[in-house]
Design a protein around this motif. Structure first.
Motif, PDB file in Angstrom:
ATOM      1  N   ALA A 175      -9.969 -28.249  -6.465  1.00 35.48           N
ATOM      2  CA  ALA A 175      -8.778 -27.751  -5.777  1.00 35.48           C
ATOM      3  C   ALA A 175      -7.499 -28.006  -6.550  1.00 35.48           C
ATOM      4  N   VAL A 176      -7.476 -29.069  -7.365  1.00 39.14           N
ATOM      5  CA  VAL A 176      -6.242 -29.489  -8.040  1.00 39.14           C
ATOM      6  C   VAL A 176      -6.181 -29.044  -9.497  1.00 39.14           C
ATOM      7  N   GLU A 177      -7.301 -28.895 -10.144  1.00 42.29           N
ATOM      8  CA  GLU A 177      -7.277 -28.614 -11.588  1.00 42.29           C
ATOM      9  C   GLU A 177      -7.005 -27.157 -11.933  1.00 42.29           C
ATOM     10  N   MET A 178      -7.005 -26.255 -10.952  1.00 39.93           N
ATOM     11  CA  MET A 178      -6.458 -24.893 -11.086  1.00 39.93           C
ATOM     12  C   MET A 178      -7.140 -24.057 -12.175  1.00 39.93           C
ATOM     13  N   LYS A 179      -8.444 -24.086 -12.260  1.00 38.55           N
ATOM     14  CA  LYS A 179      -9.139 -23.358 -13.317  1.00 38.55           C
ATOM     15  C   LYS A 179      -9.436 -21.898 -12.952  1.00 38.55           C
ATOM     16  N   GLU A 180      -9.666 -21.622 -11.686  1.00 35.62           N
ATOM     17  CA  GLU A 180     -10.059 -20.277 -11.266  1.00 35.62           C
ATOM     18  C   GLU A 180      -8.845 -19.348 -11.159  1.00 35.62           C
ATOM     19  N   PRO A 181      -9.014 -18.046 -11.475  1.00 38.38           N
ATOM     20  CA  PRO A 181      -7.903 -17.089 -11.331  1.00 38.38           C
ATOM     21  C   PRO A 181      -7.285 -17.102  -9.940  1.00 38.38           C
ATOM     22  N   ALA A 182      -8.112 -17.215  -8.905  1.00 36.46           N
ATOM     23  CA  ALA A 182      -7.567 -17.225  -7.542  1.00 36.46           C
ATOM     24  C   ALA A 182      -6.664 -18.420  -7.315  1.00 36.46           C
ATOM     25  N   MET A 183      -7.018 -19.557  -7.902  1.00 36.68           N
ATOM     26  CA  MET A 183      -6.180 -20.744  -7.758  1.00 36.68           C
ATOM     27  C   MET A 183      -4.836 -20.554  -8.447  1.00 36.68           C
ATOM     28  N   LYS A 184      -4.869 -19.950  -9.619  1.00 34.05           N
ATOM     29  CA  LYS A 184      -3.617 -19.696 -10.344  1.00 34.05           C
ATOM     30  C   LYS A 184      -2.744 -18.707  -9.573  1.00 34.05           C
ATOM     31  N   LEU A 185      -3.364 -17.673  -8.999  1.00 33.56           N
ATOM     32  CA  LEU A 185      -2.598 -16.707  -8.216  1.00 33.56           C
ATOM     33  C   LEU A 185      -2.008 -17.363  -6.965  1.00 33.56           C
ATOM     34  N   THR A 186      -2.769 -18.254  -6.351  1.00 37.13           N
ATOM     35  CA  THR A 186      -2.250 -18.978  -5.198  1.00 37.13           C
ATOM     36  C   THR A 186      -1.001 -19.761  -5.578  1.00 37.13           C
ATOM     37  N   MET A 187      -1.051 -20.430  -6.707  1.00 40.68           N
ATOM     38  CA  MET A 187       0.097 -21.206  -7.177  1.00 40.68           C
ATOM     39  C   MET A 187       1.304 -20.303  -7.405  1.00 40.68           C
ATOM     40  N   VAL A 188       1.089 -19.147  -8.010  1.00 41.17           N
ATOM     41  CA  VAL A 188       2.182 -18.212  -8.273  1.00 41.17           C
ATOM     42  C   VAL A 188       2.769 -17.695  -6.965  1.00 41.17           C
ATOM     43  N   ILE A 189       1.910 -17.324  -6.031  1.00 43.04           N
ATOM     44  CA  ILE A 189       2.362 -16.771  -4.755  1.00 43.04           C
ATOM     45  C   ILE A 189       3.142 -17.807  -3.956  1.00 43.04           C
ATOM     46  N   GLU A 190       2.623 -19.028  -3.883  1.00 45.68           N
ATOM     47  CA  GLU A 190       3.253 -20.055  -3.054  1.00 45.68           C
ATOM     48  C   GLU A 190       4.589 -20.527  -3.613  1.00 45.68           C
ATOM     49  N   SER A 191       4.780 -20.379  -4.904  1.00 44.27           N
ATOM     50  CA  SER A 191       6.015 -20.882  -5.517  1.00 44.27           C
ATOM     51  C   SER A 191       7.075 -19.803  -5.705  1.00 44.27           C
ATOM     52  N   SER A 192       6.729 -18.555  -5.491  1.00 41.07           N
ATOM     53  CA  SER A 192       7.657 -17.465  -5.796  1.00 41.07           C
ATOM     54  C   SER A 192       8.860 -17.460  -4.861  1.00 41.07           C
ATOM     55  N   GLN A 193      10.046 -17.376  -5.437  1.00 42.50           N
ATOM     56  CA  GLN A 193      11.294 -17.238  -4.684  1.00 42.50           C
ATOM     57  C   GLN A 193      11.815 -15.800  -4.748  1.00 42.50           C
ATOM     58  N   ASP A 194      11.109 -14.958  -5.472  1.00 46.24           N
ATOM     59  CA  ASP A 194      11.496 -13.563  -5.671  1.00 46.24           C
ATOM     60  C   ASP A 194      10.920 -12.721  -4.536  1.00 46.24           C
ATOM     61  N   GLU A 195      11.766 -12.150  -3.701  1.00 49.68           N
ATOM     62  CA  GLU A 195      11.299 -11.392  -2.544  1.00 49.68           C
ATOM     63  C   GLU A 195      10.519 -10.142  -2.933  1.00 49.68           C
ATOM     64  N   GLU A 196      10.685  -9.676  -4.165  1.00 54.19           N
ATOM     65  CA  GLU A 196       9.996  -8.462  -4.588  1.00 54.19           C
ATOM     66  C   GLU A 196       8.658  -8.748  -5.259  1.00 54.19           C
ATOM     67  N   PHE A 197       8.396 -10.022  -5.581  1.00 54.67           N
ATOM     68  CA  PHE A 197       7.201 -10.341  -6.368  1.00 54.67           C
ATOM     69  C   PHE A 197       5.905 -10.098  -5.590  1.00 54.67           C
ATOM     70  N   VAL A 198       5.752 -10.712  -4.424  1.00 51.82           N
ATOM     71  CA  VAL A 198       4.498 -10.578  -3.678  1.00 51.82           C
ATOM     72  C   VAL A 198       4.270  -9.134  -3.223  1.00 51.82           C
ATOM     73  N   PRO A 199       5.275  -8.413  -2.710  1.00 52.81           N
ATOM     74  CA  PRO A 199       5.042  -7.003  -2.385  1.00 52.81           C
ATOM     75  C   PRO A 199       4.563  -6.185  -3.591  1.00 52.81           C
ATOM     76  N   ARG A 200       4.995  -6.560  -4.777  1.00 51.04           N
ATOM     77  CA  ARG A 200       4.522  -5.872  -5.987  1.00 51.04           C
ATOM     78  C   ARG A 200       3.087  -6.274  -6.318  1.00 51.04           C
ATOM     79  N   LEU A 201       2.734  -7.503  -5.966  1.00 49.62           N
ATOM     80  CA  LEU A 201       1.400  -8.027  -6.267  1.00 49.62           C
ATOM     81  C   LEU A 201       0.340  -7.498  -5.305  1.00 49.62           C
ATOM     82  N   ILE A 202       0.696  -7.281  -4.058  1.00 47.96           N
ATOM     83  CA  ILE A 202      -0.272  -6.929  -3.019  1.00 47.96           C
ATOM     84  C   ILE A 202      -1.127  -5.709  -3.367  1.00 47.96           C
TER      85      ILE A 202
END
Length: 351
Positions: A175-202
């Protein structure tokens, strides 16, 4: 009390009727509201939009809007501007403008009146089941059984939302070592302050392999700095965490750490049962309450019910409370009370 409404899959409206409507050339606008800064929230929006386009109506334009738990009103009626408006992985709204709703959180209803409104709904477009690990898998199950949707092309997305939202990792290291693509995407999504980022990702979550999404030009540059931030957060949490009577407590409101990996405390203290953490962003102070998925003894306190007493909610094993950014003292008081409650439960053998 959580309410589970059983639905009869045989009553599904044949999707061909709606598809024929789409072929008449009428352009439909669908606004999808989702739990923001959450992998399951973004994935739920992705799966819903794919299902809707394939089984309800093809001639449609989607607009994605994130919703966050915060102090005060969670919804603004003026935002429900679609021809259809859907809420996924978020609390119920009784607004007549909401035409679709899917959620799996135990604390799905803001009031008994909302729960009653849902019970009386006859649209066959609003669904709730807190037994699902993720809202994404819930939508996939309902869409397949009720509307003939084929979830196989997005099976990997569904698989990982169950793992991430249900904390089904084999161990804290995974859960912590962040090796899987889904884990990396989770980190990006949870930290994003850009309101346009996640709608672009969906839309990409609905159509591309997770590993390929990481190589997108608007995603890839974010990974390096976020992985470094993750490493720093582990060090900060190690320094700030207090562990006593099976319960972790930490306060990082003086750091920009909202969106930290919630499994780090259990990685640092594998013998823990519960954790309570304070973090702060520009608009709220958040009390995060969780239980160790790999705890040496089974957690028994329903954390959703604990958080509900302070205006928050969540699941039996994980919950949160949001306070206005000016209410730091109130958030600290709530956190301290919950810590003492959980520690007492552990001491008394009721943890």
């Amino acid at each position: 009390m959580a309410i589970l409404i059983a639905f009869d899959f045989r009553l599904a409206e044949p999707p061909r009727a709606r598809q024929r409507e789409g072929r008449r050339g009428i352009h439909l606008k669908v606004r999808v509201f989702y739990h923001d800064r959450c992998f399951d929230g973004a994935s739920s929006a992705a799966l819903f939009s794919r299902f809707y386009r394939e089984r309800i109506r093809g001639d449609v334009e989607f607009f994605f809007s994130g919703l966050l738990h915060r102090a005060g009103a969670l919804f603004n009626e003026k935002d429900f501007t679609g021809d259809e408006n859907a809420i996924v992985d978020f609390k119920y709204s009784s607004s007549p403008k909401i035409t679709w709703w899917f959620d799996h959180h135990e604390s799905a209803f803001l009031s008994p009146a909302d729960a009653a409104h849902f019970e009386q709904d006859q649209s066959n477009r609003k669904f709730y089941d807190p037994d699902f690990k993720s809202c994404t898998s819930f939508i996939a199950t309902v869409a397949e059984a009720r509307f003939g949707f084929n979830p196989a092309p997005v099976a990997d997305l569904i698989h990982w939302t169950d793992i991430i939202d249900g904390a089904l990792y084999p161990d804290a290291q995974t859960a912590v070592e962040m090796k899987e693509p889904a884990m990396k995407l989770t980190m990006v999504i949870e930290s994003s302050q850009d309101e346009e980022f996640v709608p672009r990702l969906i839309p990409l979550l609905a159509s591309k392999p997770l590993g390929d999404i990481l190589t997108e030009s608007f995603v890839a540059p974010r990974l390096g700095p976020l992985l470094e931030r993750h490493r720093n957060s582990v060090a900060i949490l190690k320094e700030r965490t207090q562990f006593k009577d099976g319960t972790i407590y930490f306060d990082v409101t003086d750091h920009e750490l909202e969106g930290y990996n919630k499994f780090v405390p259990y990685y640092l203290f594998p013998e823990s049962i519960y954790s309570v953490g304070l973090s702060k962003s520009s608009f709220r102070v958040k009390v995060s309450v969780g239980s160790n998925p790999w705890a040496p003894s089974e957690p028994t306190v329903n954390l959703a019910k604990v958080c509900e007493r302070y205006g928050g909610g969540g699941h039996a094993r994980v919950g949160a409370i949001s306070f206005d950014v000016s209410q730091n003292a109130a958030a600290q008081k709530a956190a301290h009370e919950i810590v003492e409650e959980l520690r007492a439960a552990v001491r008394n053998g009721k943890g």
